[in-house]
Design an enzyme around this catalytic site. Structure first.
Site, PDB file in Angstrom:
ATOM      1  N   LYS A  13       0.841  -1.213   0.000  1.00 11.33           N
ATOM      2  CA  LYS A  13       0.000   0.000   0.000  1.00 11.33           C
ATOM      3  C   LYS A  13       0.874   1.261   0.000  1.00 11.33           C
ATOM      4  O   LYS A  13       0.683   2.159  -0.809  1.00 11.33           O
ATOM      5  CB  LYS A  13      -0.914   0.047   1.244  1.00 11.33           C
ATOM      6  CG  LYS A  13      -1.830  -1.148   1.416  1.00 11.33           C
ATOM      7  CD  LYS A  13      -2.709  -1.009   2.645  1.00 11.33           C
ATOM      8  CE  LYS A  13      -1.948  -0.976   3.952  1.00 11.33           C
ATOM      9  NZ  LYS A  13      -1.250  -2.239   4.309  1.00 11.33           N
ATOM     10  N   ARG A  88      -9.168   0.771   9.816  1.00 14.92           N
ATOM     11  CA  ARG A  88      -8.760  -0.626   9.991  1.00 14.92           C
ATOM     12  C   ARG A  88      -9.772  -1.410  10.798  1.00 14.92           C
ATOM     13  O   ARG A  88      -9.570  -2.599  11.030  1.00 14.92           O
ATOM     14  CB  ARG A  88      -7.446  -0.657  10.759  1.00 14.92           C
ATOM     15  CG  ARG A  88      -6.207  -0.846   9.914  1.00 14.92           C
ATOM     16  CD  ARG A  88      -5.057  -0.665  10.878  1.00 14.92           C
ATOM     17  NE  ARG A  88      -3.902  -1.408  10.551  1.00 14.92           N
ATOM     18  CZ  ARG A  88      -2.855  -0.907   9.922  1.00 14.92           C
ATOM     19  NH1 ARG A  88      -2.854   0.304   9.468  1.00 14.92           N
ATOM     20  NH2 ARG A  88      -1.795  -1.656   9.745  1.00 14.92           N
ATOM     21  N   ARG A 127      11.594  -5.993   3.823  1.00 20.42           N
ATOM     22  CA  ARG A 127      11.451  -4.535   3.688  1.00 20.42           C
ATOM     23  C   ARG A 127      12.567  -3.784   4.420  1.00 20.42           C
ATOM     24  O   ARG A 127      12.977  -4.145   5.508  1.00 20.42           O
ATOM     25  CB  ARG A 127      10.110  -4.086   4.261  1.00 20.42           C
ATOM     26  CG  ARG A 127       9.979  -2.556   4.305  1.00 20.42           C
ATOM     27  CD  ARG A 127       8.589  -2.075   4.589  1.00 20.42           C
ATOM     28  NE  ARG A 127       7.918  -2.787   5.634  1.00 20.42           N
ATOM     29  CZ  ARG A 127       6.606  -2.745   5.828  1.00 20.42           C
ATOM     30  NH1 ARG A 127       5.859  -2.034   5.019  1.00 20.42           N
ATOM     31  NH2 ARG A 127       6.058  -3.419   6.799  1.00 20.42           N
ATOM     32  N   ARG A 159      12.108  -1.967  10.094  1.00 19.09           N
ATOM     33  CA  ARG A 159      11.113  -1.637  11.119  1.00 19.09           C
ATOM     34  C   ARG A 159      11.110  -2.704  12.214  1.00 19.09           C
ATOM     35  O   ARG A 159      11.257  -3.888  11.923  1.00 19.09           O
ATOM     36  CB  ARG A 159       9.717  -1.544  10.486  1.00 19.09           C
ATOM     37  CG  ARG A 159       9.395  -0.178   9.967  1.00 19.09           C
ATOM     38  CD  ARG A 159       8.158  -0.115   9.133  1.00 19.09           C
ATOM     39  NE  ARG A 159       6.985  -0.766   9.689  1.00 19.09           N
ATOM     40  CZ  ARG A 159       5.789  -0.765   9.115  1.00 19.09           C
ATOM     41  NH1 ARG A 159       5.623  -0.128   7.962  1.00 19.09           N
ATOM     42  NH2 ARG A 159       4.780  -1.375   9.666  1.00 19.09           N
ATOM     43  N   ARG A 170       0.313  -9.292  13.220  1.00 20.45           N
ATOM     44  CA  ARG A 170      -0.376  -8.218  12.486  1.00 20.45           C
ATOM     45  C   ARG A 170      -1.345  -8.788  11.461  1.00 20.45           C
ATOM     46  O   ARG A 170      -2.440  -8.256  11.256  1.00 20.45           O
ATOM     47  CB  ARG A 170       0.655  -7.313  11.802  1.00 20.45           C
ATOM     48  CG  ARG A 170       1.361  -6.390  12.794  1.00 20.45           C
ATOM     49  CD  ARG A 170       2.707  -5.912  12.276  1.00 20.45           C
ATOM     50  NE  ARG A 170       2.645  -5.161  11.050  1.00 20.45           N
ATOM     51  CZ  ARG A 170       3.676  -5.009  10.223  1.00 20.45           C
ATOM     52  NH1 ARG A 170       4.838  -5.579  10.482  1.00 20.45           N
ATOM     53  NH2 ARG A 170       3.541  -4.289   9.132  1.00 20.45           N
TER      54      ARG A 170
HETATM   55  P1  AP5 Z   1       4.906  -1.475   1.669  1.00 24.96           P
HETATM   56  O1  AP5 Z   1       4.515  -0.563   0.552  1.00 24.96           O
HETATM   57  O2  AP5 Z   1       5.761  -0.905   2.744  1.00 24.96           O
HETATM   58  O3  AP5 Z   1       3.613  -2.221   2.282  1.00 24.96           O
HETATM   59  P2  AP5 Z   1       2.404  -1.674   3.157  1.00 24.96           P
HETATM   60  O4  AP5 Z   1       1.175  -2.323   2.648  1.00 24.96           O
HETATM   61  O5  AP5 Z   1       2.424  -0.172   3.215  1.00 24.96           O
HETATM   62  O6  AP5 Z   1       2.810  -2.324   4.541  1.00 24.96           O
HETATM   63  P3  AP5 Z   1       2.801  -1.825   6.066  1.00 24.96           P
HETATM   64  O7  AP5 Z   1       3.470  -2.927   6.867  1.00 24.96           O
HETATM   65  O8  AP5 Z   1       3.386  -0.454   6.229  1.00 24.96           O
HETATM   66  O9  AP5 Z   1       1.342  -1.851   6.414  1.00 24.96           O
HETATM   67  P4  AP5 Z   1       0.753  -2.022   7.788  1.00 24.96           P
HETATM   68  O10 AP5 Z   1      -0.638  -1.772   7.383  1.00 24.96           O
HETATM   69  O11 AP5 Z   1       0.952  -3.206   8.584  1.00 24.96           O
HETATM   70  O12 AP5 Z   1       1.602  -0.997   8.669  1.00 24.96           O
HETATM   71  P5  AP5 Z   1       1.262   0.436   9.200  1.00 24.96           P
HETATM   72  O13 AP5 Z   1       2.479   1.249   9.131  1.00 24.96           O
HETATM   73  O14 AP5 Z   1       0.013   0.938   8.567  1.00 24.96           O
HETATM   74  O15 AP5 Z   1       5.653  -2.740   0.991  1.00 24.96           O
HETATM   75  C1  AP5 Z   1       6.112  -3.812   1.759  1.00 24.96           C
HETATM   76  C2  AP5 Z   1       7.384  -4.400   1.101  1.00 24.96           C
HETATM   77  O16 AP5 Z   1       7.037  -4.974  -0.158  1.00 24.96           O
HETATM   78  C3  AP5 Z   1       8.479  -3.365   0.787  1.00 24.96           C
HETATM   79  O17 AP5 Z   1       9.720  -3.964   1.008  1.00 24.96           O
HETATM   80  C4  AP5 Z   1       8.279  -3.036  -0.700  1.00 24.96           C
HETATM   81  O18 AP5 Z   1       9.488  -2.651  -1.311  1.00 24.96           O
HETATM   82  C5  AP5 Z   1       7.779  -4.384  -1.220  1.00 24.96           C
HETATM   83  N1  AP5 Z   1       6.850  -4.272  -2.334  1.00 24.96           N
HETATM   84  C6  AP5 Z   1       5.827  -3.379  -2.469  1.00 24.96           C
HETATM   85  N2  AP5 Z   1       5.153  -3.616  -3.617  1.00 24.96           N
HETATM   86  C7  AP5 Z   1       5.769  -4.705  -4.196  1.00 24.96           C
HETATM   87  C8  AP5 Z   1       5.521  -5.440  -5.407  1.00 24.96           C
HETATM   88  N3  AP5 Z   1       4.498  -5.133  -6.223  1.00 24.96           N
HETATM   89  N4  AP5 Z   1       6.335  -6.485  -5.689  1.00 24.96           N
HETATM   90  C9  AP5 Z   1       7.358  -6.828  -4.848  1.00 24.96           C
HETATM   91  N5  AP5 Z   1       7.635  -6.163  -3.689  1.00 24.96           N
HETATM   92  C10 AP5 Z   1       6.841  -5.111  -3.379  1.00 24.96           C
HETATM   93  O19 AP5 Z   1       0.877   0.105  10.729  1.00 24.96           O
HETATM   94  C11 AP5 Z   1       1.876  -0.239  11.681  1.00 24.96           C
HETATM   95  C12 AP5 Z   1       1.227  -0.315  13.065  1.00 24.96           C
HETATM   96  O20 AP5 Z   1       0.678   0.993  13.438  1.00 24.96           O
HETATM   97  C13 AP5 Z   1       0.041  -1.281  13.215  1.00 24.96           C
HETATM   98  O21 AP5 Z   1       0.459  -2.599  13.466  1.00 24.96           O
HETATM   99  C14 AP5 Z   1      -0.706  -0.652  14.402  1.00 24.96           C
HETATM  100  O22 AP5 Z   1      -0.073  -0.955  15.627  1.00 24.96           O
HETATM  101  C15 AP5 Z   1      -0.548   0.851  14.153  1.00 24.96           C
HETATM  102  N6  AP5 Z   1      -1.635   1.422  13.324  1.00 24.96           N
HETATM  103  C16 AP5 Z   1      -1.514   1.997  12.109  1.00 24.96           C
HETATM  104  N7  AP5 Z   1      -2.706   2.387  11.629  1.00 24.96           N
HETATM  105  C17 AP5 Z   1      -3.615   2.045  12.568  1.00 24.96           C
HETATM  106  C18 AP5 Z   1      -5.036   2.171  12.648  1.00 24.96           C
HETATM  107  N8  AP5 Z   1      -5.757   2.704  11.644  1.00 24.96           N
HETATM  108  N9  AP5 Z   1      -5.657   1.712  13.758  1.00 24.96           N
HETATM  109  C19 AP5 Z   1      -4.956   1.187  14.781  1.00 24.96           C
HETATM  110  N10 AP5 Z   1      -3.613   1.012  14.763  1.00 24.96           N
HETATM  111  C20 AP5 Z   1      -2.946   1.445  13.660  1.00 24.96           C
END
Ligand code: AP5
Length: 216
Positions: A13, A88, A127, A159, A170
């Protein structure tokens, strides 16, 4: 344009949001990035949310929705945004609907990124992030020019929640709390499904198609 990018952790994403926002001048609003920044600054918010992020648990709904409400009131969000990682839970989706309605706006589209669990883990574990320019890399699929170093020159970091154990936790939270949002937005007829299994360019093309534009 007001968009939501929905999908499991590590599906790609953030990678796509960055591309889309750069191409169309939209504002990226990532709750995960906001929480991580607050933790680095050791702000009151950061202190409150640290244990949740470390364990892969969700931050409580009221706190998260409050943070997003404030962020969406800022001037750069008025010209259009992509929400990355919010909502979420069903409670967050209701809160978002309320905030958007109060602003006299509507959500244009929700893009739902789908990928099998083994490939999600592979992406999460490989990542690497740049703490300077926030660029996202993967050791195999999107490597930097020089191993361990961002193309901007900063040393890449992994991370804390990108370990296999926390990533699995997660994914479990995602299944339980976030998957119900697919039906929620399908019912409102604003959901588009994106096959996140191809290359970054392939996925970008699908994003463009879902948004009704030709370019990436
Ligand atoms: P990347 O683009 O980083 O993936 P992403 O979907 O953004 O993954 P996240 O882990 O950041 O999502 P998340 O939802 O768990 O974390 P968040 O920060 O929101 O890509 C991932 C990898 O794949 C990279 O290495 C990239 O290079 C590679 N890649 C991408 N596209 C590719 C492709 N097409 N082919 C091959 N490789 C590819 O949340 C973290 C924490 O924050 C949560 O656990 C929670 O504790 C808290 N939090 C955040 N939002 C909330 C909420 N709304 N409510 C409650 N808690 C929350």
């Amino acid at each position: 344009m007001r968009l939501v990018f929905l999908g499991p952790p590590g599906v790609g994403k953030g990678t796509q949001v960055r591309r889309l926002c750069q191409a169309y001048g939209l504002t990226q609003i990532s709750t995960g990035d906001m929480f991580r920044m607050a933790i680095v600054k050791e702000s009151p918010l950061g202190i409150q949310v640290k244990s949740c992020l470390d364990a892969g648990r969700l931050v409580p709904d009221d706190l998260t929705s409050g943070v997003v409400r404030e962020r969406l009131a800022e001037s750069d969000a008025r010209g259009g945004y992509v929400l990355d990682g919010f909502p979420r839970t069903l409670a967050q989706a209701d809160a978002l609907a309320e905030i958007v309605a109060e602003q006299g706006e509507k959500l244009d589209r929700v893009l739902y990124f789908e990928l099998s669990e083994d490939r999600i883990l592979e992406r999460v574990i490989g990542r690497r992030n740049c703490p300077n320019c926030q660029r996202i890399y993967h050791t195999v699929y999107q490597p930097p020019k020089n191993e361990g170093v961002c193309d901007c020159g900063a040393t890449l970091v992994q991370r804390k929640d990108d370990t296999p154990e926390t990533a699995k936790a997660r994914i479990e939270v995602y299944r339980r709390e976030t998957v119900p949002l697919v039906g929620y937005y399908e019912k409102r007829e604003i959901l588009s499904r994106i096959d996140a299994g191809g290359s970054v360019d392939f996925v970008s093309d699908q994003v463009s198609q879902a948004l009704g534009s030709g370019g990436r």
